[in-house]
Design a protein around this motif. Structure first.
Motif, PDB file in Angstrom:
ATOM      1  N   ALA A   2       0.827  -1.204   0.000  1.00 31.72           N
ATOM      2  CA  ALA A   2       0.000   0.000   0.000  1.00 31.72           C
ATOM      3  C   ALA A   2       0.865   1.260   0.000  1.00 31.72           C
ATOM      4  CB  ALA A   2      -0.930  -0.005   1.211  1.00 31.72           C
ATOM      5  N   ASN A   3       1.954   1.238   0.751  1.00 34.60           N
ATOM      6  CA  ASN A   3       2.873   2.377   0.792  1.00 34.60           C
ATOM      7  C   ASN A   3       3.550   2.605  -0.551  1.00 34.60           C
ATOM      8  OD1 ASN A   3       3.842   3.811   3.601  1.00 34.60           O
ATOM      9  ND2 ASN A   3       2.769   1.890   3.960  1.00 34.60           N
ATOM     10  N   ILE A   4       3.993   1.532  -1.201  1.00 38.04           N
ATOM     11  CA  ILE A   4       4.647   1.674  -2.508  1.00 38.04           C
ATOM     12  C   ILE A   4       3.670   2.237  -3.538  1.00 38.04           C
ATOM     13  CG2 ILE A   4       5.638   0.403  -4.451  1.00 38.04           C
ATOM     14  CD1 ILE A   4       6.988  -1.431  -2.445  1.00 38.04           C
ATOM     15  N   GLN A   5       2.434   1.746  -3.517  1.00 38.06           N
ATOM     16  CA  GLN A   5       1.447   2.250  -4.462  1.00 38.06           C
ATOM     17  C   GLN A   5       1.164   3.735  -4.210  1.00 38.06           C
ATOM     18  OE1 GLN A   5       0.231   0.887  -7.127  1.00 38.06           O
ATOM     19  NE2 GLN A   5      -1.218   2.527  -7.622  1.00 38.06           N
ATOM     20  N   GLY A  40       9.477  13.354   3.260  1.00 41.79           N
ATOM     21  CA  GLY A  40      10.098  12.343   4.114  1.00 41.79           C
ATOM     22  C   GLY A  40      10.345  12.814   5.527  1.00 41.79           C
ATOM     23  N   GLY A  41      10.356  14.122   5.740  1.00 43.19           N
ATOM     24  CA  GLY A  41      10.574  14.653   7.080  1.00 43.19           C
ATOM     25  C   GLY A  41       9.308  14.855   7.877  1.00 43.19           C
ATOM     26  N   GLY A  42       8.164  14.619   7.267  1.00 39.50           N
ATOM     27  CA  GLY A  42       6.889  14.806   7.948  1.00 39.50           C
ATOM     28  C   GLY A  42       6.167  13.491   8.167  1.00 39.50           C
ATOM     29  N   LEU A  43       4.854  13.601   8.397  1.00 43.18           N
ATOM     30  CA  LEU A  43       4.058  12.412   8.693  1.00 43.18           C
ATOM     31  C   LEU A  43       3.999  11.454   7.504  1.00 43.18           C
ATOM     32  CD1 LEU A  43       2.351  11.120  10.931  1.00 43.18           C
ATOM     33  CD2 LEU A  43       0.354  12.327  10.022  1.00 43.18           C
ATOM     34  N   ALA A  44       4.212  11.978   6.299  1.00 46.97           N
ATOM     35  CA  ALA A  44       4.213  11.125   5.103  1.00 46.97           C
ATOM     36  C   ALA A  44       5.496  10.304   4.974  1.00 46.97           C
ATOM     37  CB  ALA A  44       4.030  11.975   3.851  1.00 46.97           C
ATOM     38  N   GLY A  45       6.490  10.600   5.803  1.00 43.40           N
ATOM     39  CA  GLY A  45       7.751   9.867   5.745  1.00 43.40           C
ATOM     40  C   GLY A  45       7.571   8.406   6.112  1.00 43.40           C
ATOM     41  N   SER A  46       8.381   7.559   5.510  1.00 47.79           N
ATOM     42  CA  SER A  46       8.337   6.123   5.792  1.00 47.79           C
ATOM     43  C   SER A  46       9.623   5.483   5.307  1.00 47.79           C
ATOM     44  CB  SER A  46       7.154   5.456   5.081  1.00 47.79           C
ATOM     45  OG  SER A  46       7.355   5.461   3.673  1.00 47.79           O
ATOM     46  N   LYS A  47       9.869   4.271   5.752  1.00 47.30           N
ATOM     47  CA  LYS A  47      11.022   3.533   5.242  1.00 47.30           C
ATOM     48  C   LYS A  47      10.854   3.221   3.760  1.00 47.30           C
ATOM     49  CE  LYS A  47      12.640   1.521   9.577  1.00 47.30           C
ATOM     50  NZ  LYS A  47      12.988   0.293  10.328  1.00 47.30           N
ATOM     51  N   VAL A  48       9.612   3.021   3.339  1.00 46.32           N
ATOM     52  CA  VAL A  48       9.366   2.798   1.916  1.00 46.32           C
ATOM     53  C   VAL A  48       9.812   4.017   1.121  1.00 46.32           C
ATOM     54  CG1 VAL A  48       7.545   2.611   0.170  1.00 46.32           C
ATOM     55  CG2 VAL A  48       7.534   1.090   2.146  1.00 46.32           C
ATOM     56  N   LEU A  49       9.445   5.207   1.566  1.00 41.57           N
ATOM     57  CA  LEU A  49       9.868   6.425   0.877  1.00 41.57           C
ATOM     58  C   LEU A  49      11.388   6.534   0.865  1.00 41.57           C
ATOM     59  CD1 LEU A  49       8.219   9.934   1.259  1.00 41.57           C
ATOM     60  CD2 LEU A  49      10.672   9.664   0.938  1.00 41.57           C
ATOM     61  N   ASP A  50      12.009   6.304   2.019  1.00 41.98           N
ATOM     62  CA  ASP A  50      13.465   6.418   2.118  1.00 41.98           C
ATOM     63  C   ASP A  50      14.175   5.449   1.184  1.00 41.98           C
ATOM     64  OD1 ASP A  50      13.157   8.353   4.062  1.00 41.98           O
ATOM     65  OD2 ASP A  50      13.470   6.972   5.744  1.00 41.98           O
ATOM     66  N   VAL A  97     -12.151  -8.020   6.200  1.00 41.79           N
ATOM     67  CA  VAL A  97     -12.069  -7.404   4.878  1.00 41.79           C
ATOM     68  C   VAL A  97     -10.792  -6.591   4.754  1.00 41.79           C
ATOM     69  CG1 VAL A  97     -14.556  -7.339   4.582  1.00 41.79           C
ATOM     70  CG2 VAL A  97     -13.405  -5.366   5.590  1.00 41.79           C
ATOM     71  N   VAL A  98     -10.193  -6.642   3.583  1.00 42.74           N
ATOM     72  CA  VAL A  98      -8.991  -5.846   3.291  1.00 42.74           C
ATOM     73  C   VAL A  98      -9.216  -5.151   1.951  1.00 42.74           C
ATOM     74  CG1 VAL A  98      -7.288  -7.097   4.685  1.00 42.74           C
ATOM     75  CG2 VAL A  98      -7.904  -7.981   2.431  1.00 42.74           C
ATOM     76  N   PRO A  99     -10.112  -4.150   1.914  1.00 40.77           N
ATOM     77  CA  PRO A  99     -10.440  -3.526   0.628  1.00 40.77           C
ATOM     78  C   PRO A  99      -9.247  -2.884  -0.058  1.00 40.77           C
ATOM     79  CG  PRO A  99     -11.412  -2.313   2.484  1.00 40.77           C
ATOM     80  CD  PRO A  99     -10.910  -3.608   3.017  1.00 40.77           C
ATOM     81  N   LEU A 100      -8.425  -2.153   0.696  1.00 45.34           N
ATOM     82  CA  LEU A 100      -7.233  -1.564   0.088  1.00 45.34           C
ATOM     83  C   LEU A 100      -6.253  -2.658  -0.327  1.00 45.34           C
ATOM     84  CD1 LEU A 100      -5.559   0.861  -0.731  1.00 45.34           C
ATOM     85  CD2 LEU A 100      -4.745   1.047   1.627  1.00 45.34           C
ATOM     86  N   GLY A 101      -6.100  -3.651   0.532  1.00 48.20           N
ATOM     87  CA  GLY A 101      -5.207  -4.759   0.208  1.00 48.20           C
ATOM     88  C   GLY A 101      -5.637  -5.493  -1.050  1.00 48.20           C
ATOM     89  N   SER A 102      -6.941  -5.672  -1.221  1.00 52.40           N
ATOM     90  CA  SER A 102      -7.448  -6.355  -2.411  1.00 52.40           C
ATOM     91  C   SER A 102      -7.167  -5.545  -3.672  1.00 52.40           C
ATOM     92  CB  SER A 102      -8.951  -6.593  -2.271  1.00 52.40           C
ATOM     93  OG  SER A 102      -9.215  -7.447  -1.171  1.00 52.40           O
ATOM     94  N   LEU A 103      -7.305  -4.224  -3.572  1.00 49.10           N
ATOM     95  CA  LEU A 103      -7.018  -3.366  -4.723  1.00 49.10           C
ATOM     96  C   LEU A 103      -5.537  -3.429  -5.086  1.00 49.10           C
ATOM     97  CD1 LEU A 103      -7.645  -1.206  -6.810  1.00 49.10           C
ATOM     98  CD2 LEU A 103      -7.442   0.515  -5.009  1.00 49.10           C
ATOM     99  N   VAL A 104      -4.673  -3.313  -4.082  1.00 51.23           N
ATOM    100  CA  VAL A 104      -3.235  -3.354  -4.357  1.00 51.23           C
ATOM    101  C   VAL A 104      -2.834  -4.726  -4.893  1.00 51.23           C
ATOM    102  CG1 VAL A 104      -0.930  -3.053  -3.383  1.00 51.23           C
ATOM    103  CG2 VAL A 104      -2.778  -1.594  -2.611  1.00 51.23           C
ATOM    104  N   ALA A 105      -3.493  -5.775  -4.411  1.00 49.07           N
ATOM    105  CA  ALA A 105      -3.211  -7.115  -4.926  1.00 49.07           C
ATOM    106  C   ALA A 105      -3.510  -7.186  -6.423  1.00 49.07           C
ATOM    107  CB  ALA A 105      -4.035  -8.160  -4.174  1.00 49.07           C
ATOM    108  N   ASP A 149      11.861  -4.822  -9.348  1.00 53.53           N
ATOM    109  CA  ASP A 149      11.645  -4.500  -7.944  1.00 53.53           C
ATOM    110  C   ASP A 149      10.204  -4.035  -7.748  1.00 53.53           C
ATOM    111  OD1 ASP A 149      13.082  -3.878  -5.256  1.00 53.53           O
ATOM    112  OD2 ASP A 149      11.903  -2.074  -5.670  1.00 53.53           O
ATOM    113  N   HIS A 150       9.650  -4.280  -6.546  1.00 54.10           N
ATOM    114  CA  HIS A 150       8.247  -3.913  -6.335  1.00 54.10           C
ATOM    115  C   HIS A 150       8.002  -2.403  -6.412  1.00 54.10           C
ATOM    116  CE1 HIS A 150       9.032  -4.457  -1.669  1.00 54.10           C
ATOM    117  NE2 HIS A 150       9.984  -3.787  -2.261  1.00 54.10           N
ATOM    118  N   SER A 151       9.048  -1.596  -6.350  1.00 55.47           N
ATOM    119  CA  SER A 151       8.877  -0.162  -6.612  1.00 55.47           C
ATOM    120  C   SER A 151       8.479   0.092  -8.065  1.00 55.47           C
ATOM    121  CB  SER A 151      10.162   0.604  -6.279  1.00 55.47           C
ATOM    122  OG  SER A 151      11.273   0.082  -6.989  1.00 55.47           O
ATOM    123  N   GLY A 152       8.595  -0.936  -8.897  1.00 57.87           N
ATOM    124  CA  GLY A 152       8.159  -0.860 -10.282  1.00 57.87           C
ATOM    125  C   GLY A 152       6.645  -0.735 -10.432  1.00 57.87           C
TER     126      GLY A 152
END
Length: 294
Positions: free
Chosen positions: A180-183, A207-217, A254-262, A277-280
């Protein structure tokens, strides 16, 4: 230190086996493609001609293979670990597979005189190389404590999360969050580029705010440069999202977001991006936005 057999020396397994040697363990490795054993040998480990040969004298058997059928074959197949290892050996399955398969294999292992920990990892190739993986471990607490030296050699955050199958359940949740983060990051990059923003600068401040994540980094450079050399392949994340959606259905959640990303992950694989790579996943957003560049 322990005598360890390591079965599966791919993108993740190879550097993990090398780090075990660096920590002082006696490691013998096996991989169907013998070329993948070279880094282990160069580090001071040894190679075996089969999994049966690798495990015959091992105190601990580590497994890192792609999918549930592969683990079943390595452990319970003819001439596999259950047929070839010495009684009492501790098996650590670092693979990411279905929780129900792990539970069944743990029962078989116990019946045959072995112990099994499910210990899937997160952190990608960089985490494997730097011995900085997060490892979520299911199984008996005593077996977990016994394996501490092994886990410490390959991981940074190692947590016992419950009985057999729990590690795989937590890994499924991890893969849901990461996908979900990569998408979301992919969509943000294409959105920023559409407005002519200095995208690199934008991602720095985000990346320095709340939107920051290891995925972003860890994935922003892949996206900015459109370089998708695999650290974790889309085809494997597609497999993992199948585990997520199936396990959610079995649990009645239910995982509606998960189902969409799947579905988006499945689409990426279907159009030939499975080896990236999944960043693709960024390429899928480009296609949907009419901005695809090969």
């Amino acid at each position: 230190m322990s005598k360890i057999a390591f079965i599966g020396l791919g993108i993740m397994g190879s550097p993990m086996s090398v780090n075990l040697v660096k920590a002082g363990h006696d490691v013998v490795g096996y991989n169907p493609n013998p070329d993948r054993v070279k880094p282990l040998i160069d580090a001071g480990g040894t190679s075996a001609g089969s999994s049966a040969e690798a495990v015959k004298d091992a105190d601990i058997i580590a497994v890192m293979v792609p999918d549930s059928p592969d683990v079943q074959d390595v452990l319970a197949g003819e001439g596999g670990v259950f047929d070839s290892a010495k009684q009492g050996a501790l098996i650590i399955d670092f693979s990411s597979i279905r929780p129900d398969v792990t539970v069944e294999l743990a029962k078989q292992a116990q019946e045959k005189g072995f112990r099994l920990l499910d210990a899937p990892v997160s952190g990608g190739q960089a985490g494997a190389v730097n011995a900085a993986l997060s490892i979520m471990v299911g199984g008996d607490a005593k077996d977990f404590a016994e394996a501490k030296d092994v886990f410490d050699a390959v991981g940074k955050t190692v947590v016992h999360v419950g009985p057999s199958g729990s590690g795989q359940t937590v890994k499924a949740a991890n893969q849901l969050i990461v996908a979900a983060n990569i998408q979301a990051l992919s969509e943000a990059v294409i959105f920023l580029e559409a407005y002519g923003v200095d995208t690199k600068a934008a991602l720095e401040v985000l990346g320095g705010g709340l939107a920051g994540s290891k995925v972003l980094d860890q994935k922003k450079e892949n996206m900015l440069s459109r370089s998708f050399e695999p650290g974790f392949r889309i085809e494997l994340h597609h497999k993992d999202m199948g585990i997520v959606t199936a396990a959610a259905r079995e649990a009645g959640v239910v995982v509606p977001l998960g189902s969409l990303v799947a579905q988006l992950m499945a689409s990426a694989k279907a159009v030939g991006d499975g080896g990236l790579d999944h960043s693709g996943l960024l390429r899928g957003v480009e296609r949907l936005s009419g901005r695809k560049s090969d």
